[in-house]
Design a protein around this motif. Structure first.
Motif, PDB file in Angstrom:
ATOM      1  N   UNK A 214       0.750  -1.621  -0.202  1.00 45.43           N
ATOM      2  CA  UNK A 214      -0.279  -0.111  -0.246  1.00 45.43           C
ATOM      3  C   UNK A 214       0.836   0.801  -0.044  1.00 45.43           C
ATOM      4  N   UNK A 215       1.482   1.231  -1.160  1.00 45.82           N
ATOM      5  CA  UNK A 215       1.991   2.878  -1.228  1.00 45.82           C
ATOM      6  C   UNK A 215       1.284   3.736  -1.392  1.00 45.82           C
ATOM      7  N   UNK A 216       2.405   4.956  -0.343  1.00 43.91           N
ATOM      8  CA  UNK A 216       0.924   6.366  -0.655  1.00 43.91           C
ATOM      9  C   UNK A 216       1.319   6.916   1.211  1.00 43.91           C
ATOM     10  N   UNK A 217       0.616   7.976   1.475  1.00 39.80           N
ATOM     11  CA  UNK A 217       0.455   8.177   2.432  1.00 39.80           C
ATOM     12  C   UNK A 217      -0.635   7.630   3.900  1.00 39.80           C
ATOM     13  N   UNK A 218      -0.873   6.409   3.444  1.00 39.38           N
ATOM     14  CA  UNK A 218      -1.980   5.184   4.086  1.00 39.38           C
ATOM     15  C   UNK A 218      -0.431   5.058   4.611  1.00 39.38           C
ATOM     16  N   UNK A 219       0.661   4.123   4.178  1.00 40.41           N
ATOM     17  CA  UNK A 219       1.613   3.592   4.619  1.00 40.41           C
ATOM     18  C   UNK A 219       2.794   4.101   5.328  1.00 40.41           C
ATOM     19  N   UNK A 220       2.927   5.373   4.464  1.00 40.44           N
ATOM     20  CA  UNK A 220       3.536   6.381   5.461  1.00 40.44           C
ATOM     21  C   UNK A 220       3.282   6.780   6.663  1.00 40.44           C
ATOM     22  N   UNK A 221       1.567   6.950   6.605  1.00 40.66           N
ATOM     23  CA  UNK A 221       0.993   6.941   7.519  1.00 40.66           C
ATOM     24  C   UNK A 221       1.059   6.107   9.690  1.00 40.66           C
ATOM     25  N   UNK A 222       1.156   4.271   8.548  1.00 44.98           N
ATOM     26  CA  UNK A 222       1.449   4.217   9.789  1.00 44.98           C
ATOM     27  C   UNK A 222       2.811   3.423   9.808  1.00 44.98           C
ATOM     28  N   UNK A 223       3.693   4.159   8.638  1.00 47.38           N
ATOM     29  CA  UNK A 223       5.106   4.136   9.633  1.00 47.38           C
ATOM     30  C   UNK A 223       5.602   5.116  10.817  1.00 47.38           C
ATOM     31  N   UNK A 224       5.051   6.284  10.268  1.00 43.28           N
ATOM     32  CA  UNK A 224       5.481   7.578  11.305  1.00 43.28           C
ATOM     33  C   UNK A 224       4.721   6.868  12.894  1.00 43.28           C
ATOM     34  N   UNK A 225       3.728   6.560  12.308  1.00 48.31           N
ATOM     35  CA  UNK A 225       2.642   5.547  13.702  1.00 48.31           C
ATOM     36  C   UNK A 225       3.386   5.100  14.462  1.00 48.31           C
ATOM     37  N   UNK A 226       4.342   4.045  13.593  1.00 52.04           N
ATOM     38  CA  UNK A 226       4.612   2.261  14.592  1.00 52.04           C
ATOM     39  C   UNK A 226       6.056   3.808  14.890  1.00 52.04           C
ATOM     40  N   UNK A 227       6.612   4.514  14.167  1.00 49.03           N
ATOM     41  CA  UNK A 227       7.822   5.409  15.117  1.00 49.03           C
ATOM     42  C   UNK A 227       7.503   5.695  16.297  1.00 49.03           C
ATOM     43  N   UNK A 228       6.312   6.242  16.375  1.00 49.66           N
ATOM     44  CA  UNK A 228       6.000   7.333  16.826  1.00 49.66           C
ATOM     45  C   UNK A 228       6.224   5.956  18.828  1.00 49.66           C
ATOM     46  N   UNK A 229       5.057   5.095  18.508  1.00 54.89           N
ATOM     47  CA  UNK A 229       4.690   3.958  19.261  1.00 54.89           C
ATOM     48  C   UNK A 229       5.842   3.727  19.976  1.00 54.89           C
ATOM     49  N   UNK A 230       6.554   3.477  18.677  1.00 52.15           N
ATOM     50  CA  UNK A 230       8.172   2.274  19.712  1.00 52.15           C
ATOM     51  C   UNK A 230       9.135   3.571  20.989  1.00 52.15           C
ATOM     52  N   UNK A 231       8.647   4.898  19.929  1.00 54.28           N
ATOM     53  CA  UNK A 231       9.985   5.846  20.712  1.00 54.28           C
ATOM     54  C   UNK A 231       8.855   5.895  21.888  1.00 54.28           C
ATOM     55  N   UNK A 232       7.887   5.830  21.850  1.00 47.99           N
ATOM     56  CA  UNK A 232       6.963   5.874  23.139  1.00 47.99           C
ATOM     57  C   UNK A 232       6.997   4.871  24.252  1.00 47.99           C
ATOM     58  N   UNK A 233       6.976   3.691  23.817  1.00 51.86           N
ATOM     59  CA  UNK A 233       7.633   2.542  24.219  1.00 51.86           C
ATOM     60  C   UNK A 233       8.819   2.875  25.328  1.00 51.86           C
ATOM     61  N   UNK A 234       9.683   3.488  24.306  1.00 54.51           N
ATOM     62  CA  UNK A 234      10.553   3.167  25.301  1.00 54.51           C
ATOM     63  C   UNK A 234      10.348   4.169  26.635  1.00 54.51           C
ATOM     64  N   UNK A 235      10.394   5.335  25.563  1.00 56.41           N
ATOM     65  CA  UNK A 235      10.453   6.378  27.283  1.00 56.41           C
ATOM     66  C   UNK A 235       9.478   5.631  28.250  1.00 56.41           C
ATOM     67  N   UNK A 236       8.337   5.520  28.326  1.00 60.25           N
ATOM     68  CA  UNK A 236       7.905   4.229  29.195  1.00 60.25           C
ATOM     69  C   UNK A 236       8.579   4.186  30.096  1.00 60.25           C
ATOM     70  N   UNK A 237      10.091   3.041  29.273  1.00 55.86           N
ATOM     71  CA  UNK A 237      10.482   1.322  30.201  1.00 55.86           C
ATOM     72  C   UNK A 237      11.483   2.503  30.557  1.00 55.86           C
ATOM     73  N   UNK A 238      11.746   3.598  30.028  1.00 54.00           N
ATOM     74  CA  UNK A 238      13.113   4.425  30.479  1.00 54.00           C
ATOM     75  C   UNK A 238      12.530   5.357  32.138  1.00 54.00           C
ATOM     76  N   UNK A 239      11.287   5.641  32.399  1.00 52.63           N
ATOM     77  CA  UNK A 239      10.819   6.281  33.470  1.00 52.63           C
ATOM     78  C   UNK A 239      10.513   5.382  34.106  1.00 52.63           C
ATOM     79  N   UNK A 240      10.474   4.276  34.314  1.00 52.10           N
ATOM     80  CA  UNK A 240      10.160   2.794  35.223  1.00 52.10           C
ATOM     81  C   UNK A 240      10.580   2.868  36.068  1.00 52.10           C
ATOM     82  N   UNK A 241      11.612   2.840  36.177  1.00 53.36           N
ATOM     83  CA  UNK A 241      12.670   2.899  37.511  1.00 53.36           C
ATOM     84  C   UNK A 241      13.195   1.602  37.639  1.00 53.36           C
TER      85      UNK A 241
END
Length: 569
Positions: A214-241
């Motif tokens: 699915x080339x196009x904006x939908x695929x790009x949005x999925x990639x951006x969403x995945x990058x943001x979610x992975x980044x947020x997950x690491x931020x959450x784990x780093x804040x755990x203690x």
């Protein structure tokens, strides 16, 4: 491995002149998908508000509800944070609320000049907006602070009453802190589990888009969403203690999501979703059966990165977000100007509660003019429908003080249940609740309240949007250039770590995560600038090239760590 091409720093920028962006109406009122944790702030604010309100009802002092409500509404914050970080962040939220109402109370006790009160309210709103954005406290952001402090400014106050009223706010804030922390007794890793599950699901969605070609904006949005979610997950784990066994298991799952982001064609979306589903509840954290030989090395890299994350670095990062050249400063100026204009216009029209217009203006300001316009439309529609809802609810609320409290609690729950779907739906509940709050001291004429609310809503929205258009943010494109440079530096650092003769996971893993964060920041800066109504041509080709090169380097880090060979980039 073949070399990864680097984007030229001098790629041509589209030769388009400064353009005026049309402000949209389509889709502004369309309901979306609610947050997966909407019930947590909704139930927390009900419990945190009910305890002091019912206590004041028993004591016959409902006239003091405004001061306890300031503390109770702190229960709306920090539900996305791990409990170790939440304890600190929620304490700072309570302290910020206490400082806001203290300034408002002292000001109200020293002057009765409405012009001075509006000016102080506008400055407070701008400061609250800037600090909430800089600290990334999360929803509901500055709006609760501004609503409470603005209402307090226009409440009659004697200087001798201030300590007692602040004590009520502090006591209710302590209750809100306990309510916010209580789930830790049942599900101590709940926030980290949810963040990890989001990363896995987002990575699965991106892999699905790649498999579907699915080339196009939908695929790009999925990639951006995945990058943001992975980044947020690491931020959450780093804040755990403390790094418990459960947390180490979640780190392995986030590494798998990170691998899927970098190499989606090699990922198994069904398996990623199975792991995400296994994170529900309080059972054991799923453990991937095919652990890569280098996985323990990667976890060592995580441990080294966690040790390097110092309090001083966090303070320095906050100062950069607040310092000269910060992208938050134009938004702060818009907030101050718009709130002042709305408040003074309301005074000129003779409306009895100018702080409603001020709060309406403050509620609009988002990352750019386009989002601010959309929020303005949502605010007006929600408030007008909410006024009609108030007309239906007020006869029930006037049955007695207990009925008034129950109506407010139900509306608070409804606001949080609906706000995530669309702001205007949440406003349908917030508006009658704000009107009912004015009646705790004494019941009032509904018609007068409704008329004041309608006028203040229209005045606040009109002048708030006018201020956003008038205060341009011409530096938004400059922030894109800075984000591109930061992304290119992070990519070069990751490539250097990959090309080293002896690849060190303590170096590679933080470099890879730094690149992911830079890509997320680049997309955020680009989206913010693209929504400004008057902007010079944006470096769209450079953004695209930098993002593509960055994601290729992320893929190279996965392949390099998996096969253990030196990678040429």
């Amino acid at each position: 491995m073949s070399s990864t091409p680097s984007p030229s720093p001098h790629l041509p920028t589209p030769s388009r002149p400064s353009r005026v962006r049309r402000l949209p109406l389509a889709g502004v009122l369309r309901p979306g998908k609610p947050s997966d944790i909407w019930f947590k702030p909704a139930s927390s604010v009900v419990v945190a508000t009910a305890i002091p309100n019912l206590t004041l009802l028993a004591l016959g002092r409902l006239d003091l509800v405004m001061y306890t409500m300031a503390g109770s509404f702190c229960a709306l914050y920090t539900h996305n944070l791990p409990y170790a970080a939440r304890a600190r962040a929620l304490a700072w939220v309570v302290a910020g609320m206490l400082a806001s109402v203290a300034v408002a109370m002292v000001t109200a006790s020293l002057t009765t000049s409405a012009a001075v009160l509006v000016a102080v309210g506008a400055l407070l709103a701008a400061a609250q907006k800037t600090l909430c954005d800089a600290t990334r406290v999360g929803p509901p952001g500055h709006l609760i602070f501004t609503f409470i402090s603005s209402a307090t400014l226009f409440a009659p106050q004697a200087i001798g009453q201030v300590p007692g009223h602040l004590a009520l706010t502090l006591g209710a804030g302590a209750v809100a802190w306990l309510v916010g922390m209580a789930p830790a007794l049942v599900r101590p890793h709940g926030p980290e589990r949810r963040a990890t599950a989001r990363a896995l699901n987002a990575a699965a969605a991106y892999a699905d888009a790649v498999y579907a070609d699915a080339a196009g904006p939908g695929r790009e949005r999925a990639r951006q969403g995945a990058a943001a979610a992975v980044h947020a997950a690491w931020q959450s784990l780093f804040a755990t203690g403390a790094r418990t066994a459960a947390r180490r298991a979640m780190e392995r799952l986030v590494i798998r999501a990170e691998d899927a982001l970098a190499e989606p064609s090699a990922a198994d979306p069904a398996l990623l979703r199975t792991w995400a589903a296994g994170l529900r509840g309080t059972g054991a954290v799923p453990r991937p059966g095919d652990v890569r030989p280098d996985m323990d090395d990667e976890l060592l890299g995580v441990e080294a990165e966690l040790a390097a994350a110092s309090k001083g670095a966090k303070v320095a990062s906050l100062w950069r977000r607040l310092g000269p050249g910060s992208p938050l400063l134009p938004i702060a100026l818009r907030t101050a100007v718009g709130c002042a204009l709305a408040g003074y216009a309301s005074l000129a029209l003779g409306v009895g509660r100018p702080y409603w217009a001020l709060v309406t203006a403050a509620s609009l300001y988002q990352a750019n003019v386009t989002l601010t316009w959309s929020r303005g439309v949502q605010r007006v529609v929600g408030n007008l429908v909410g006024v009609l809802a108030f007309a239906v609810i007020v006869p029930v609320a006037h049955l007695g003080h207990a009925a008034l409290i129950l109506c407010c609690l139900a509306l608070a729950f409804g606001a949080e249940a609906l706000m995530g779907r669309n702001y205007w739906l949440g406003s349908v509940c917030v508006t009658p609740m704000a009107l009912l709050v004015t009646e705790f001291a004494r019941f009032q004429q509904p018609g007068e309240l409704m008329l004041d609310r309608i006028v203040d809503t229209l005045v606040g929205a009109l002048l708030g949007i006018a201020a956003a258009i008038a205060v341009t943010n011409r530096r938004a494109a400059d922030h894109i250039e800075l984000a591109i440079d930061a992304t290119d530096r992070a990519r070069a650092h990751a490539e250097q770590a990959l090309s080293a003769p002896s690849r060190n996971p303590d170096t590679l893993r933080p470099a890879r995560r730094r690149l992911t964060a830079a890509l997320v920041d680049l997309r955020t800066a680009n989206d913010a600038a693209a929504g400004e109504w008057w902007q010079r041509a944006l470096p769209e080709q450079r953004v695209m090239a930098s993002e593509q090169a960055g994601h290729r380097t992320l893929a190279a880090t996965v392949r390099g760590m998996a096969n253990g060979e030196r990678v040429r980039v």
